[in-house]
Design an enzyme around this catalytic site. Sequence first.
Site, short mmCIF file in Angstrom:
data_model
loop_
_atom_site.label_atom_id
_atom_site.label_comp_id
_atom_site.label_asym_id
_atom_site.label_seq_id
_atom_site.Cartn_x
_atom_site.Cartn_y
_atom_site.Cartn_z
N HIS A 15 -9.92 40.62 -2.89
CA HIS A 15 -9.15 40.97 -2.14
C HIS A 15 -8.23 39.69 -1.45
O HIS A 15 -7.42 40.02 -0.30
CB HIS A 15 -9.54 41.79 -0.91
N GLU A 19 -18.50 15.79 -5.99
CA GLU A 19 -18.87 14.35 -5.87
C GLU A 19 -19.45 13.69 -7.01
O GLU A 19 -19.30 12.36 -7.07
CB GLU A 19 -19.85 14.49 -4.81
N LYS A 73 -16.10 7.09 5.90
CA LYS A 73 -17.07 6.51 6.83
C LYS A 73 -16.65 5.14 7.79
O LYS A 73 -17.09 5.17 8.93
CB LYS A 73 -18.47 6.19 6.18
#
Length: 464
Positions: free
Chosen positions: A340, A319, A455
């Site tokens: 793994h 951000e 938003k």
Amino acid sequence: MPNRLRYDASAALPFIQPAALRGLKPSLEAARAETVADVADLRQKRKIPEDKLPLDAGFIELPTELLAGGANKLLSRIEASAKRLREQIDILVSLGIGGSYMGLRAIFEAVCHPYHNDLTRSERGGVPRLYFEGDNVDNDSVHGLLQLLAAHCKNPKELTERWGICVISKSGGTLETAAAFRIFRNALDAYYGAGSELARNLVVPITGEVGKLRDVSNAAKYPDVFPIPDGVGGRFSVLTAVGLYPAAVLGVDIEAMLRGAADMTEQFRSAPQGENPVLDYVAVCHLLERDRGLKNRVLSTWGKRLEAVGLWYDQLLAESLGKHERGAFPLTVVNTRDLHSRGQQHQEGAKDKLITNLIVEKPATPPVALPKTADDHDKLNMYAGKTIPQILAAATAGTNQAYAEAGRPTASLILPGLDAYALGQLFQFFMLATVVEGRLIGINPYGQPGVEAYKKKTVANLGG
Ligand code: PA5
């Protein structure tokens, strides 16, 4: 010095031209000076130039200020309120997202018992369990927690059947948090009785000086509401009441955490390059990205307790520097687990990664050893007596040797142990490094204008 964070770049330096490192020195010094000067500008309320806004450098000196009794003895008020809450409830529901969530989760996983919520109250040291909501929009998760609360909490007079809410939002208007607060507040009112003293006393909001959550809090007359100061951005707020308050409810030594952060700031301000973990880390990350195209930053955490610290850092880096079509790509892995799953790619995939190990030298608990067995069908008797930390150290060293042999640079952040003090250093280290790198490459590390886009669309899709 005890429990100080160290940065070891010896396995990365062979991939960097010494002249490039020398050449970077003046700009790195300038980035440090700018970072420090920003704090003075904020404190003295000087007019901030338009192109530097927002300027959220308040986190840098905040730990020192709070330890000195600043912002109206905030630390003592937090400790007193946290004690009150912890003695009144057995379950704390923390509501928040992004910077109002990740830091607390990082603290919880790093320094609380790994099975905290499964322990009895006395095994937990008399502190509540902790559950998170509002960190997503997930019906099954919300429903599941409401169900759990209903199943475990039937008699509000019993301490072990009482729950409370800590709602955290700087803006006070974040949809995920606000929606969760409405839902859980409704459940809380139904349990204790709307308007009852318990329903009022068992909610602690943490929010900015203005906003919808502040308005709700004023109207409800909650006894304790803690501020998130102006000049401290969401993802830089872990060492404000945002992280400190709920951590204190859980019995975490928040003073030690602040001391760790304050010590890191002091070292950052005063230590020369070569002895300054923040500047040295930024130099290595920046030069390997600039000169070798290593734009993927893998934070390779060695231990489960560090995963959420890594996720917090992913947010911080993404951000802060992911702007103007630039910014390194952060990725947290937890080893040995992810050897793994991602190990193959890190060993033989594209050479576009810098791997920074995050290593804790000594576990918080006594080492567990591999026992000897009579049959030895699994052929492990040859390792009998070796401890989990010894096996981990062998895996850490082995993995880094293998990367080095494949021409892949690594570096290491090393903590002697993982406690509140170490965690405070680590938070401050990453926040300072992110800001310094932003200043170095000319990107304002504060603010997140790009987040607004989703938003607005979400609200529009809801008919708002
Ligand atoms: O870094 C930030 O500012 C964001 O990630 C915010 O923390 C996040 O969007 C939550 O915002 P708020 O605390 O206002 O609810």
